[in-house]
Design a protein around this motif. Structure first.
Motif, PDB file in Angstrom:
ATOM      1  N   HIS A 286       0.740  -1.145  -0.003  1.00 33.63           N
ATOM      2  CA  HIS A 286       0.041   0.050   0.171  1.00 33.63           C
ATOM      3  C   HIS A 286       0.872   1.141  -0.179  1.00 33.63           C
ATOM      4  O   HIS A 286       1.797   1.441   0.777  1.00 33.63           O
ATOM      5  N   THR A 287       0.620   2.135  -1.045  1.00 26.94           N
ATOM      6  CA  THR A 287       1.267   3.234  -0.975  1.00 26.94           C
ATOM      7  C   THR A 287       0.442   4.694  -0.611  1.00 26.94           C
ATOM      8  O   THR A 287      -0.672   4.390  -0.929  1.00 26.94           O
ATOM      9  N   ILE A 288       1.032   5.610   0.132  1.00 23.18           N
ATOM     10  CA  ILE A 288       0.265   6.554   0.567  1.00 23.18           C
ATOM     11  C   ILE A 288      -0.291   7.595  -0.585  1.00 23.18           C
ATOM     12  O   ILE A 288       0.299   7.734  -1.471  1.00 23.18           O
ATOM     13  N   ARG A 289      -1.367   8.181  -0.475  1.00 23.55           N
ATOM     14  CA  ARG A 289      -1.905   8.726  -1.286  1.00 23.55           C
ATOM     15  C   ARG A 289      -1.227  10.497  -1.074  1.00 23.55           C
ATOM     16  O   ARG A 289      -0.497  10.553  -0.086  1.00 23.55           O
ATOM     17  N   THR A 335       3.630   0.414   3.119  1.00 26.32           N
ATOM     18  CA  THR A 335       3.528  -0.731   4.007  1.00 26.32           C
ATOM     19  C   THR A 335       2.682  -1.896   3.335  1.00 26.32           C
ATOM     20  O   THR A 335       1.859  -1.904   2.628  1.00 26.32           O
ATOM     21  N   ASP A 336       3.294  -3.179   3.903  1.00 21.51           N
ATOM     22  CA  ASP A 336       2.655  -4.450   3.084  1.00 21.51           C
ATOM     23  C   ASP A 336       1.771  -5.051   4.595  1.00 21.51           C
ATOM     24  O   ASP A 336       1.468  -5.895   4.446  1.00 21.51           O
ATOM     25  N   CYS A 337       1.532  -4.003   5.428  1.00 25.58           N
ATOM     26  CA  CYS A 337       1.049  -4.573   6.959  1.00 25.58           C
ATOM     27  C   CYS A 337       2.021  -5.259   7.793  1.00 25.58           C
ATOM     28  O   CYS A 337       1.451  -5.001   9.105  1.00 25.58           O
ATOM     29  N   GLU A 338       2.985  -5.668   7.386  1.00 28.73           N
ATOM     30  CA  GLU A 338       4.050  -6.245   8.370  1.00 28.73           C
ATOM     31  C   GLU A 338       5.333  -5.381   8.265  1.00 28.73           C
ATOM     32  O   GLU A 338       5.701  -4.820   9.444  1.00 28.73           O
ATOM     33  N   ALA A 363       9.457   3.362  11.554  1.00 29.18           N
ATOM     34  CA  ALA A 363       8.367   4.008  10.918  1.00 29.18           C
ATOM     35  C   ALA A 363       7.147   3.299  11.465  1.00 29.18           C
ATOM     36  O   ALA A 363       6.982   2.243  11.644  1.00 29.18           O
ATOM     37  N   GLY A 364       6.465   4.218  11.989  1.00 26.75           N
ATOM     38  CA  GLY A 364       5.085   3.762  12.760  1.00 26.75           C
ATOM     39  C   GLY A 364       5.230   3.250  14.133  1.00 26.75           C
ATOM     40  O   GLY A 364       4.235   3.045  14.716  1.00 26.75           O
ATOM     41  N   PRO A 554      -3.480   2.920   9.609  1.00 25.43           N
ATOM     42  CA  PRO A 554      -2.980   1.928   8.717  1.00 25.43           C
ATOM     43  C   PRO A 554      -3.952   1.541   7.865  1.00 25.43           C
ATOM     44  O   PRO A 554      -5.009   1.826   8.069  1.00 25.43           O
ATOM     45  N   PRO A 555      -3.643   0.797   6.559  1.00 26.88           N
ATOM     46  CA  PRO A 555      -4.716   0.679   5.396  1.00 26.88           C
ATOM     47  C   PRO A 555      -5.570  -0.369   5.984  1.00 26.88           C
ATOM     48  O   PRO A 555      -5.224  -1.215   7.111  1.00 26.88           O
TER      49      PRO A 555
END
Length: 612
Positions: A286-289, A335-338, A363-364, A554-555
């Motif tokens: 997932h890439t930020i808008r 992020t790929d959630c992991e 990050a995060g 997070p997404p």
């Protein structure tokens, strides 16, 4: 000599009278005779002391009505008569022995940029340039939504050029520019972005290319240029798909001597994030808008129109407290959630410098504030794991605080030894951690609400699912869980004063933030992929953003019922099961690390909010 830190807890804005006196007095003070033993005080320390003095006795900005919308009246920095009298010259020859480079940051070695500070300047359009549209001073109002514009034509006899006059000659080392339209993506793409500039100085000109994107660009001079005037001439653009109108929204000038600019008045509690549709692109990575941090100047609000706003910079969250010298901007972008990718910017309000810190301890991760507002640390803390890394101002310079090779037995003790508060900062308060003046409803406590409002079918009638907050003489009722829909109602004097509710039962909870007499209310939707943000006072509940929040979550695909970022190397989700304060214990001595160069920061790509 250690810089004098600002001590004004109100963090109010500088009055025009005080600002005028400061701008006229600072250059004289910086050049005046100093007591014995202080003659070699560095210019950056003088600037920090001047910035602290500017905070003393400051007043809040005003509000003015513009085009039917309530907007913050810019805190105008009065023109210094010396700067107003300067003519912006057009250099006819290249500056010998000086190069200029366009870049996205000033580098990651703090010791190489700690001496810089923002310079006072008066923006004006030179008589040899195109007149453009709008006032030149809009490039100095800390708002990306206001800009000086000009129809670009390559090779025009009267080029698009913006001038800056300084109160006195200074050694200029860098410019910080924002040269894109917005805030909507179609506006950003529709208008051209500046691709190449010629910077005219009193001694000659230099040229630099700028990267495309909705980010700030820097132009850095090597060596520094001694000048009292600057003119930024547009030589080329990244073409827009609508017209040729260039937008120059912000220009900051940095140097090591000269008259400092007044500090920026920014309360992070009055800042939020906005976007167009949702926050993240589709996975698996997932890439930020394209999204931005907005803020409202102190007391710039109207009960019916809500808060005034300014668009400040591209980021996903901002941390700190009112009156802090330093704020921290978080910029999550993949992020790929992991595993997560992102970076941090440390902002010094006094000298208006942004220091890039890459991803610190992850990050995060959990964000820890220095107890005196002089820095931040970020990282993960759990059993047998301590990645926290930070930066603190000590003795007028920025010092790294790096995690020991062996995790400390007492993480809280080490954080305190470094000067950080052991409780991480919040990204938003909820029913699980209510803000002050709020409590979970008990039996019969939502009856005043149901007497004046018809709740949607997917709203819960269980009082324990509702949070009740005192907002002046009114009551704010907020409800939201996991898939129940999120709703907010304001009741005053036995009447429904305002409401904001989700149309479907697809939420991921709500977040609140109390700010003085008002509150921010963020109601999520689409499993947390987006949210709305409202401003609540005793008189009204006003939607600020149809797509916005206190910080980017997070997404939706990463956390169906939680908002915490996951530690990539831990089984727990940060913040869900861990106590609010770090409480394992022992403490190690802080080794003074050298200020080494950090790896190059990766920029978030531009994302079309309509894509996907």
């Amino acid at each position: 000599m250690r810089p004098l830190l600002s001590s004004n807890p109100s963090n109010a804005s500088l009055s025009m009278t005080a600002a005028a006196a400061l701008i006229l007095a600072l250059p004289l003070a910086c050049k005046s005779e100093q007591p014995a033993g202080e003659a070699d005080q560095p210019a950056e320390e003088q600037a920090v002391e001047a910035g602290a003095a500017a905070d003393e006795g400051a007043e809040a900005g005003a509000v003015e009505q513009v085009g039917g919308d309530e907007q913050a009246a810019p805190l105008e920095e009065p023109d210094d008569p010396r700067a107003a009298a300067v003519t912006i010259a057009r250099a006819d020859a290249a500056l010998a022995g000086v190069t200029a480079k366009g870049t996205r940051s000033l580098g990651f070695s703090l010791e190489k940029v700690i001496h810089l500070f923002a310079l006072a300047a008066t923006a004006k359009v030179p008589d040899w340039g195109a007149p453009g549209e709008g006032e030149a001073k809009l490039v100095r109002d800390d708002d990306l939504d206001s800009a000086w514009t000009c129809a670009f034509e390559a090779g025009a006899e009267a080029p698009c050029v913006l001038g800056l006059a300084l109160p006195e000659t200074a050694k200029v080392e860098a410019l910080r520019l924002y040269v894109a339209a917005g805030p909507r993506y179609r506006d950003y793409k529709g208008h051209p972005r500046v691709a190449k500039v010629r910077v005219h100085t009193d001694a000659g000109y230099v040229e630099a290319s700028l990267q495309d994107g909705a980010n700030h660009n820097y132009v850095r001079f090597s060596p520094p240029v001694e000048t009292q005037s600057l003119a930024i001439e547009v030589l080329d653009v990244h073409a827009g798909n609508k017209d040729a109108v260039v937008h120059i929204a912000e220009v900051e000038v940095y140097g090591a001597d000269g008259a400092p600019r007044v500090p920026m008045q920014l309360d992070p509690a009055r800042a939020w994030v906005s976007w167009e549709t949702d926050t993240w692109g589709e996975g698996p990575e997932h890439t930020i808008r394209q999204l931005f941090v907005n803020y409202s100047p102190a007391k710039a609000e109207d009960p019916e129109a809500g808060l005034a706003r300014k668009r400040l910079t591209r980021a996903t969250a901002v941390f700190g407290r009112a009156g802090d010298d330093f704020l921290l901007f978080e910029r999550m972008f993949k992020t790929d959630c992991e595993a997560h990718e992102g970076s941090y910017l440390l902002f010094d309000r006094r000298n208006r410098m942004f220091y890039p810190l890459v991803d610190l301890g992850g990050a995060g991760g959990q964000v820890y504030r220095h107890g005196e507002g002089r820095g931040f640390a970020v990282g993960w803390v759990s059993a047998g794991r301590f990645t926290v890394k930070g930066v603190v101002e000590e003795g007028g310079t920025l010092k790294w605080k790096r995690p020991p090779k062996t995790p400390p037995e007492d993480p809280a003790a080490l954080l305190r030894e470094w000067g950080f508060e052991p409780t991480p900062m919040s990204r938003g308060e909820s029913i699980a951690s209510p803000p002050e003046g709020c409590h979970r409803a008990g039996g019969g406590e939502i009856d005043p609400l149901t007497a004046v409002a018809k709740l949607p079918d997917h709203a819960s009638s269980d009082p324990s699912k509702w949070l009740i907050c005192d907002v002046g003489s009114a009551k704010l009722y907020t409800q939201g869980g996991c898939g129940t829909g999120s709703h907010a109602y304001l009741v005053a004097g036995g009447k429904l004063v305002g409401e904001q509710r989700s149309k479907q039962a697809d939420d991921r909870g709500f977040n609140l933030r109390r700010v003085g007499e008002g509150m921010f209310v963020e109601l999520s939707r689409e499993q947390g992929a987006s949210a709305s943000l409202s401003w609540v006072t005793a008189e009204a509940l006003v939607e600020l953003e149809s797509a916005g929040g206190l910080a980017v979550r997070p997404p939706a695909a990463c956390a169906s019922c939680g908002d915490a970022w996951r530690d990539p190397e831990a089984s727990e989700v940060e913040g869900e099961d861990a106590p609010g304060e770090v409480d394992e214990a022992a403490g190690l001595e802080d080794e003074e690390p050298e200020d080494e160069d950090e790896p190059e920061e990766v920029e978030a790509p531009e994302e079309d909010p309509e894509a996907g």
